[in-house]
Write a protein that holds these residues in place. Structure first.
Motif, PDB file in Angstrom:
ATOM      1  N   MET A   1       0.746  -1.048   0.106  1.00  0.00           N
ATOM      2  CA  MET A   1      -0.152  -0.044  -0.221  1.00  0.00           C
ATOM      3  C   MET A   1       0.838   1.227   0.022  1.00  0.00           C
ATOM      4  O   MET A   1       1.663   1.203   0.815  1.00  0.00           O
ATOM      5  N   THR A   2       0.719   2.283  -0.871  1.00  0.00           N
ATOM      6  CA  THR A   2       1.457   3.550  -0.971  1.00  0.00           C
ATOM      7  C   THR A   2       0.383   4.456  -0.356  1.00  0.00           C
ATOM      8  O   THR A   2      -0.784   4.713  -0.791  1.00  0.00           O
ATOM      9  N   VAL A   3       0.843   5.245   0.307  1.00  0.00           N
ATOM     10  CA  VAL A   3       0.098   6.393   1.025  1.00  0.00           C
ATOM     11  C   VAL A   3       0.717   7.675   0.351  1.00  0.00           C
ATOM     12  O   VAL A   3       1.719   8.069   0.850  1.00  0.00           O
ATOM     13  N   ALA A   4       0.220   8.216  -0.562  1.00  0.00           N
ATOM     14  CA  ALA A   4       0.536   9.272  -1.361  1.00  0.00           C
ATOM     15  C   ALA A   4       0.216  10.630  -0.704  1.00  0.00           C
ATOM     16  O   ALA A   4      -0.714  10.649   0.082  1.00  0.00           O
ATOM     17  N   PRO A   5       0.812  11.700  -0.768  1.00  0.00           N
ATOM     18  CA  PRO A   5       0.608  13.046   0.037  1.00  0.00           C
ATOM     19  C   PRO A   5      -0.737  13.632  -0.300  1.00  0.00           C
ATOM     20  O   PRO A   5      -1.298  14.269   0.514  1.00  0.00           O
ATOM     21  N   SER A   6      -1.345  13.217  -1.624  1.00  0.00           N
ATOM     22  CA  SER A   6      -2.814  13.547  -1.709  1.00  0.00           C
ATOM     23  C   SER A   6      -3.763  12.693  -1.412  1.00  0.00           C
ATOM     24  O   SER A   6      -5.005  12.985  -1.666  1.00  0.00           O
ATOM     25  N   LYS A   7      -3.487  11.664  -0.805  1.00  0.00           N
ATOM     26  CA  LYS A   7      -4.510  10.484  -0.436  1.00  0.00           C
ATOM     27  C   LYS A   7      -4.773  10.607   1.213  1.00  0.00           C
ATOM     28  O   LYS A   7      -4.049  11.330   1.895  1.00  0.00           O
ATOM     29  N   LYS A   8      -5.596   9.654   1.562  1.00  0.00           N
ATOM     30  CA  LYS A   8      -5.915   9.883   2.843  1.00  0.00           C
ATOM     31  C   LYS A   8      -5.945   8.099   3.341  1.00  0.00           C
ATOM     32  O   LYS A   8      -6.243   7.230   2.326  1.00  0.00           O
ATOM     33  N   VAL A   9      -5.979   7.912   4.483  1.00  0.00           N
ATOM     34  CA  VAL A   9      -6.062   6.564   5.220  1.00  0.00           C
ATOM     35  C   VAL A   9      -7.339   6.500   5.809  1.00  0.00           C
ATOM     36  O   VAL A   9      -7.744   7.429   6.491  1.00  0.00           O
ATOM     37  N   VAL A  10      -7.992   5.563   5.740  1.00  0.00           N
ATOM     38  CA  VAL A  10      -9.356   5.515   6.260  1.00  0.00           C
ATOM     39  C   VAL A  10      -9.275   4.362   7.235  1.00  0.00           C
ATOM     40  O   VAL A  10      -9.159   3.236   6.846  1.00  0.00           O
ATOM     41  N   ARG A  11      -9.898   4.522   8.630  1.00  0.00           N
ATOM     42  CA  ARG A  11      -9.882   3.397   9.470  1.00  0.00           C
ATOM     43  C   ARG A  11     -11.359   3.089   9.420  1.00  0.00           C
ATOM     44  O   ARG A  11     -12.499   3.701   9.591  1.00  0.00           O
ATOM     45  N   ILE A  12     -11.519   1.978   9.256  1.00  0.00           N
ATOM     46  CA  ILE A  12     -12.970   1.261   9.014  1.00  0.00           C
ATOM     47  C   ILE A  12     -13.032   0.194  10.277  1.00  0.00           C
ATOM     48  O   ILE A  12     -12.200  -0.599  10.409  1.00  0.00           O
ATOM     49  N   ARG A  13     -14.228   0.229  11.070  1.00  0.00           N
ATOM     50  CA  ARG A  13     -14.459  -0.478  12.062  1.00  0.00           C
ATOM     51  C   ARG A  13     -15.935  -0.898  11.990  1.00  0.00           C
ATOM     52  O   ARG A  13     -17.064  -0.105  11.786  1.00  0.00           O
ATOM     53  N   ASP A  14     -16.413  -2.096  11.792  1.00  0.00           N
ATOM     54  CA  ASP A  14     -17.873  -2.511  11.571  1.00  0.00           C
ATOM     55  C   ASP A  14     -18.511  -2.207  10.528  1.00  0.00           C
ATOM     56  O   ASP A  14     -19.562  -1.724  10.395  1.00  0.00           O
TER      57      ASP A  14
END
Length: 145
Positions: free
Chosen positions: A1-14
């Motif tokens: 997985m590449t986390v690019a400066p223009s992207k976001k990471v999303v935390r998903i639960r349930d």
């Protein structure tokens, strides 16, 4: 997985988004590995390591002359972290940062990947497959030179 400066990471639960993590809270990274206690370790594109937990990223900088990305990260049962780079094997243990290169024991410093079994670490490197015993890694932690 590449986390690019223009992207976001999303935390998903349930199956629901519980947090959106936007740069610069997460630095640009390629490999990920789970932390033994909580969170994740990231191999950064500039050759450093980062630990993300409790909604914070802590960056561990290595003294490298060139920004060489971390190609792979593994986390050991004792909580130590090893990363494969073109400048050698980088490591973090209990806040201590070290680098294993040709200066202190490797036959070559360009490491593509690393895996471990119960007794050994296996480095796929520019000069071939390198086997390092777990005992030698422990010795390196105590005596980095």
């Amino acid at each position: 997985m590449t986390v690019a400066p223009s992207k976001k990471v999303v935390r998903i639960r349930d199956f629901r988004v519980v947090e959106e993590i936007r740069p610069p809270r997460i630095p640009v990274a390629r490999p990920l590995a789970p932390d033994q206690r909580a969170g994740i370790w990231l191999g950064l594109m500039n050759g450093d390591l980062a630990r993300y937990r409790n909604s914070n990223a802590e960056i561990f900088s290595f003294d490298q002359s060139a920004n060489l990305r971390v190609r792979q990260v593994i986390v050991n049962a004792d909580g130590s972290v090893l990363g494969a780079t073109a400048a050698g094997l980088i490591g973090w243990k209990d806040g201590q940062l070290q680098t294993l290169t040709t200066r202190n024991g490797l036959p070559c410093s360009d490491i593509f990947s690393i895996v471990s079994d119960e007794n050994n670490y296996w480095l796929y490197s520019q000069c071939g497959l390198v086997e390092i015993s777990s005992a030698q890694i422990q010795q390196w932690w105590g005596h980095p030179s």
